[in-house]
Design a protein around this motif. Structure first.
Motif, PDB file in Angstrom:
ATOM      1  N   MET A 160       0.812  -1.522   0.038  1.00  0.00           N
ATOM      2  CA  MET A 160       0.069   0.008   0.037  1.00  0.00           C
ATOM      3  C   MET A 160       0.944   1.184   0.145  1.00  0.00           C
ATOM      4  N   PHE A 161       1.999   1.209   0.803  1.00  0.00           N
ATOM      5  CA  PHE A 161       2.926   2.465   0.834  1.00  0.00           C
ATOM      6  C   PHE A 161       4.272   2.188   0.338  1.00  0.00           C
ATOM      7  N   ASN A 162       4.611   1.130   0.128  1.00  0.00           N
ATOM      8  CA  ASN A 162       5.991   0.876  -0.565  1.00  0.00           C
ATOM      9  C   ASN A 162       6.107  -0.227  -1.491  1.00  0.00           C
ATOM     10  N   THR A 163       7.257  -0.115  -2.198  1.00  0.00           N
ATOM     11  CA  THR A 163       7.331  -1.257  -3.201  1.00  0.00           C
ATOM     12  C   THR A 163       8.714  -2.128  -2.750  1.00  0.00           C
ATOM     13  N   VAL A 164       8.715  -3.204  -2.556  1.00  0.00           N
ATOM     14  CA  VAL A 164       9.652  -4.196  -2.086  1.00  0.00           C
ATOM     15  C   VAL A 164      10.418  -4.635  -3.429  1.00  0.00           C
ATOM     16  N   THR A 172      17.059  -6.604   0.573  1.00  0.00           N
ATOM     17  CA  THR A 172      15.621  -6.226   0.464  1.00  0.00           C
ATOM     18  C   THR A 172      15.579  -4.657   0.797  1.00  0.00           C
ATOM     19  N   ILE A 173      15.155  -4.071  -0.345  1.00  0.00           N
ATOM     20  CA  ILE A 173      14.900  -2.697  -0.397  1.00  0.00           C
ATOM     21  C   ILE A 173      13.473  -2.062  -0.466  1.00  0.00           C
ATOM     22  N   LEU A 174      13.093  -1.271   0.475  1.00  0.00           N
ATOM     23  CA  LEU A 174      11.595  -0.645   0.460  1.00  0.00           C
ATOM     24  C   LEU A 174      11.726   0.732  -0.168  1.00  0.00           C
TER      25      LEU A 174
END
Length: 294
Positions: A160-164, A172-174
């Protein structure tokens, strides 16, 4: 303020009622109220667990529908997260109503708090709006390899707020959706083919045509290289006459998924096979001339 005024009025009524009843009646009413409250708490607990079970079943049903319809994984993850939050909010409001609290007053307070929180979390709301835009416009999907906001990796989830994303070295980057929806995105997975470029230095004195033919033979022998389309033909050109070497530019096309494998394999083959065909790799050198004055 509304709840506080209602509670004060209720307390005043209870005090006035206690003045006109005996101790035995008061204890009887207190016991009745306690039993009624415990009964409400029990019902609220049951409703909570039943509601949680129903929410899980709804999520499972939506997941099955999305899987059958082959809905995009990004949209699927986003809708499931949004639906879960909305259903849990409805469940909490229902439980508050069962406990005897005024839901209208609660909703009014929640709305007022929502405005204040919304102003404080304007960036978060921007990320939510960015997530909606990403799902509508689809600049990338789950599984695509993208480069954005200084990071590059494979998209694992669109929340909803981030792309992983997961980087090639398994980090792993948000990344906030707001920045992604308004910034530049380099999506390497959109096009089926990519051009692979090499820069190769050969020694002065080596025959360029011989080097070109040897490089083309290496590329043509690899099944991953595109050979059918004339617009994507193998290219070998003389780029620059350097200080210590003749620099060649080499270009070939392949499927996007084969890019790195082809790049490293061809580099290794050129290093191993070109010297066998009379092509030499130079190293930086400097000629020094000594002039003796008489």
């Amino acid at each position: 303020m509304i709840l506080l005024e209602e509670n004060q009025g209720t307390i005043a009524k209870v005090i006035e009622m206690l003045r006109h009843i005996s101790f035995q009646d008061a204890m009887s009413k207190l016991a009745s109220m306690l039993v009624s409250f415990c009964f409400k708490v029990l019902i609220a607990i049951i409703v909570f667990y039943v509601g949680r079970f129903i929410i899980r079943k709804i999520n499972q049903l939506l997941t099955n529908i999305f899987d059958r319809k082959k809905v995009d994984l990004s949209l699927k993850t986003f809708v499931l997260n949004f639906t879960t939050i909305l259903l849990y909010f409805i469940l909490i409001v229902s439980i508050i109503g069962i406990l005897g609290l005024e839901t209208s007053s609660f909703l009014a307070i929640f709305a007022s708090a929502g405005v204040a929180i919304g102003m404080a979390l304007s960036g978060t709301l921007q990320n939510f709006a960015g997530g909606v835009l990403i799902l509508i416009l689809k600049p990338y999907r789950v599984g695509d390899y993208i480069e954005a906001q200084g990071f590059a990796g494979t998209v694992k989830e669109v929340l909803m707020f981030n792309t992983v994303i997961t980087t090639p070295d398994n980090k792993t980057i948000l990344i906030p959706n707001g920045a992604l929806s308004t910034g530049s995105i380099n999506n390497y997975s959109v096009q089926p083919l990519r051009r692979v470029d090499w820069s190769l230095s050969i020694q002065y004195g080596d025959d360029f045509n011989n080097a070109s033919e040897a490089i083309k033979e290496i590329l043509k022998s690899d099944e991953r290289v595109v050979k059918d389309d004339p617009s994507q033909a193998i290219f070998v050109g003389l780029k620059e006459l350097g200080d210590s070497a003749v620099i060649l530019t080499i270009r070939a096309w392949c499927k996007s998924a084969d890019y790195w494998g082809l790049y490293f394999d061809i580099t290794q083959r050129m290093y191993a096979e070109l010297p066998l065909k009379g092509i030499h790799f130079p190293f930086p050198q400097l000629d020094v001339h000594l002039v003796q004055n008489s």
